[in-house]
Design a protein around this motif. Structure first.
Motif, PDB file in Angstrom:
ATOM      1  N   THR A   1      12.455 -20.444  -3.666  1.00  0.00           N
ATOM      2  CA  THR A   1      12.434 -19.063  -3.206  1.00  0.00           C
ATOM      3  C   THR A   1      13.363 -18.231  -4.089  1.00  0.00           C
ATOM      4  OG1 THR A   1      14.224 -19.489  -1.627  1.00  0.00           O
ATOM      5  CG2 THR A   1      11.960 -19.731  -0.813  1.00  0.00           C
ATOM      6  N   PRO A   2      13.082 -16.936  -4.238  1.00  0.00           N
ATOM      7  CA  PRO A   2      13.914 -16.098  -5.110  1.00  0.00           C
ATOM      8  C   PRO A   2      15.385 -16.101  -4.709  1.00  0.00           C
ATOM      9  CG  PRO A   2      11.911 -14.939  -4.498  1.00  0.00           C
ATOM     10  CD  PRO A   2      11.962 -16.176  -3.660  1.00  0.00           C
ATOM     11  N   GLY A   3      15.658 -16.050  -3.400  1.00  0.00           N
ATOM     12  CA  GLY A   3      17.043 -15.999  -2.955  1.00  0.00           C
ATOM     13  C   GLY A   3      17.826 -17.238  -3.324  1.00  0.00           C
ATOM     14  N   ALA A   4      17.253 -18.405  -3.080  1.00  0.00           N
ATOM     15  CA  ALA A   4      17.941 -19.657  -3.384  1.00  0.00           C
ATOM     16  C   ALA A   4      18.184 -19.810  -4.884  1.00  0.00           C
ATOM     17  CB  ALA A   4      17.131 -20.835  -2.850  1.00  0.00           C
ATOM     18  N   VAL A   5      17.190 -19.419  -5.694  1.00  0.00           N
ATOM     19  CA  VAL A   5      17.340 -19.516  -7.150  1.00  0.00           C
ATOM     20  C   VAL A   5      18.405 -18.538  -7.644  1.00  0.00           C
ATOM     21  CG1 VAL A   5      16.178 -19.151  -9.365  1.00  0.00           C
ATOM     22  CG2 VAL A   5      14.984 -20.332  -7.503  1.00  0.00           C
TER      23      VAL A   5
ATOM     24  N   LEU B   1      19.512 -23.995  -2.062  1.00  0.00           N
ATOM     25  CA  LEU B   1      18.461 -24.405  -3.003  1.00  0.00           C
ATOM     26  C   LEU B   1      18.047 -25.847  -2.711  1.00  0.00           C
ATOM     27  CD1 LEU B   1      16.745 -23.818  -5.508  1.00  0.00           C
ATOM     28  CD2 LEU B   1      18.665 -24.583  -6.922  1.00  0.00           C
ATOM     29  N   VAL B   2      19.026 -26.716  -2.436  1.00  0.00           N
ATOM     30  CA  VAL B   2      18.728 -28.105  -2.082  1.00  0.00           C
ATOM     31  C   VAL B   2      17.902 -28.165  -0.807  1.00  0.00           C
ATOM     32  CG1 VAL B   2      19.747 -30.333  -1.460  1.00  0.00           C
ATOM     33  CG2 VAL B   2      20.837 -28.913  -3.206  1.00  0.00           C
ATOM     34  N   ALA B   3      18.323 -27.398   0.212  1.00  0.00           N
ATOM     35  CA  ALA B   3      17.605 -27.397   1.486  1.00  0.00           C
ATOM     36  C   ALA B   3      16.181 -26.876   1.335  1.00  0.00           C
ATOM     37  CB  ALA B   3      18.372 -26.556   2.505  1.00  0.00           C
ATOM     38  N   THR B   4      16.012 -25.860   0.494  1.00  0.00           N
ATOM     39  CA  THR B   4      14.677 -25.289   0.279  1.00  0.00           C
ATOM     40  C   THR B   4      13.757 -26.276  -0.409  1.00  0.00           C
ATOM     41  OG1 THR B   4      15.615 -23.050   0.130  1.00  0.00           O
ATOM     42  CG2 THR B   4      13.416 -23.387  -0.784  1.00  0.00           C
ATOM     43  N   VAL B   5      14.261 -26.944  -1.448  1.00  0.00           N
ATOM     44  CA  VAL B   5      13.438 -27.907  -2.198  1.00  0.00           C
ATOM     45  C   VAL B   5      13.058 -29.091  -1.316  1.00  0.00           C
ATOM     46  CG1 VAL B   5      13.445 -29.530  -4.117  1.00  0.00           C
ATOM     47  CG2 VAL B   5      14.355 -27.227  -4.442  1.00  0.00           C
ATOM     48  N   LEU B   6      14.022 -29.614  -0.564  1.00  0.00           N
ATOM     49  CA  LEU B   6      13.753 -30.809   0.240  1.00  0.00           C
ATOM     50  C   LEU B   6      12.863 -30.513   1.442  1.00  0.00           C
ATOM     51  CD1 LEU B   6      17.240 -32.593   0.227  1.00  0.00           C
ATOM     52  CD2 LEU B   6      15.218 -33.112  -1.150  1.00  0.00           C
ATOM     53  N   SER B   7      13.044 -29.357   2.065  1.00  0.00           N
ATOM     54  CA  SER B   7      12.256 -29.037   3.259  1.00  0.00           C
ATOM     55  C   SER B   7      10.913 -28.403   2.929  1.00  0.00           C
ATOM     56  CB  SER B   7      13.046 -28.102   4.171  1.00  0.00           C
ATOM     57  OG  SER B   7      13.211 -26.831   3.553  1.00  0.00           O
ATOM     58  N   GLY B   8      10.814 -27.757   1.741  1.00  0.00           N
ATOM     59  CA  GLY B   8       9.594 -27.055   1.388  1.00  0.00           C
ATOM     60  C   GLY B   8       9.399 -25.783   2.177  1.00  0.00           C
ATOM     61  N   SER B   9      10.459 -25.317   2.840  1.00  0.00           N
ATOM     62  CA  SER B   9      10.382 -24.110   3.672  1.00  0.00           C
ATOM     63  C   SER B   9      11.328 -23.041   3.149  1.00  0.00           C
ATOM     64  CB  SER B   9      10.744 -24.440   5.124  1.00  0.00           C
ATOM     65  OG  SER B   9       9.918 -25.462   5.640  1.00  0.00           O
TER      66      SER B   9
END
Length: 354
Positions: A142-146, A284-292
């Motif tokens: 997601t843009p925010g995490a990146v 960013l880790v949470a986004t990649v691992l959860s896909g949400s």
């Protein structure tokens, strides 16, 4: 964990907390030695290694919660961890400073102000990212995490550049502050390890073992604690922001006490600010691992915790500027203000409804 009695869960939780404390001390010591021997102390690599090492419990908990799609625990742990780790400076001020002066008086420098500003800037990006559309995600990013990860990297570069000298009087260091250079305790630890005949391979092995212990204990403390305190009526976000955040802040307490007792006050404050700046990267880790889309799904309580973390950071930044000389109950006025704000903030958190 759901089938275990509450007493067993409590024992597991306390045992994991003790393991995180002990492994955290080893991680800190070995990280300092490796940074010196591998010449990472003046490079970004040393900062990154230290940030990851001291936040391994949060990394393990975030990864475990994200894989289980328990995103409220992951978000609460990250944002609550920033507030809790800032309060660690209160403990260091009260228990870890030998001279009868507040911690911010002894540690004041423009570089630390920049580190605090980086924490606040990252928290502002967190707030902005919560307002983005939930479906704005591609390739599990997601843009925010990146943007948070990029801003963290740029901020680290600027902070390290400032640490090499600023076009100010005394290079940005306040007069009558810490006399020895920041990080001198790391050199001392490396010298002690050399005298004891500890080879680099041995130090690296201890680092890896301590990291594994910390990761395993981090997962177990999250799962046992969530089940236990859930039975006692505590919500996931309140648990993550208080009990869990306090337990995972144990490495910062142990390493900070070591630094202040060795007279490395600037390093103690820098480690806290540096760790707090790293924690939002875990989104960013949470986004990649959860896909949400983790941040767009943030609750009101998550935004509340973000504001609390920023407020506590600004309080200490103010202390670094004004450099109070007097102590009250062995604490500077800024530490007392942070402690009061944190207690009021947690009381308010219990009243926030999602």
């Amino acid at each position: 964990m759901s089938s275990l009695p509450s007493l067993v869960l409590l024992v597991i939780f306390l045992a994991c907390a003790a393991a995180i404390w002990g492994a955290g001390i080893k991680l800190s010591d070995t990280t300092d030695v490796l940074s010196e021997r591998l010449h990472l102390g003046s490079a970004l690599g040393g900062v990154v290694l230290l940030a990851i090492a001291t936040n391994l419990p949060e990394l393990a908990i975030t990864a475990s919660a994200a894989l289980a799609h328990q995103l409220d625990v992951a978000v609460g742990n990250i944002l609550g961890g920033i507030a809790a780790q800032t309060v660690v400076l209160v403990i260091l001020d009260a228990a870890g400073v030998r001279p009868r002066k507040p911690l911010t008086y002894l540690a004041a420098s423009l570089t630390l102000l920049l580190e605090g500003a980086l924490v606040v800037a990252l928290l502002l990006v967190v707030v902005a990212s919560t307002q983005l559309p939930k479906d704005l995600i591609a390739a599990r990013l997601t843009p925010g995490a990146v943007l948070i990860a990029v801003l963290w990297g740029v901020g680290l570069f600027l902070v390290r550049k400032a640490g090499q000298g600023l076009p100010w009087h005394e290079g940005g260091a306040a007069p009558d502050s810490q006399q020895q250079p920041q990080g001198h305790s790391q050199t001392t630890k490396e010298g002690t390890a050399t005298k004891q005949g500890q080879r680099t391979g041995t130090v690296a092995t201890v680092f890896v073992v301590a990291a594994v212990v910390t990761l395993v204990a981090g997962v177990l403390i999250e799962r046992s604690g969530e089940e236990l305190f859930g039975r006692w009526g505590m919500s996931g976000v309140l648990f993550g922001a208080t009990v869990l955040a306090a337990a995972t802040s144990l490495p910062e307490i142990s390493t900070g006490l070591t630094s202040t007792r060795m007279g490395d006050y600037k390093l103690a404050v820098s480690d806290i600010f540096g760790g707090n700046a790293f924690l939002p990267v875990l989104f960013l880790v949470a986004t990649v691992l959860s896909g949400s889309s983790v941040l767009p799904d943030a609750h009101r309580s998550d935004i509340y915790l973000t504001a609390l973390g920023g407020l506590l950071t600004v309080a200490y930044m103010t202390g670094l500027v004004f450099r109070p000389r007097k102590q009250y109950a062995r604490m500077g006025p800024d530490s007392i203000a942070v402690l009061v704000l944190y207690v009021l903030g947690i009381v308010g958190l219990a009243l926030v409804s999602d």
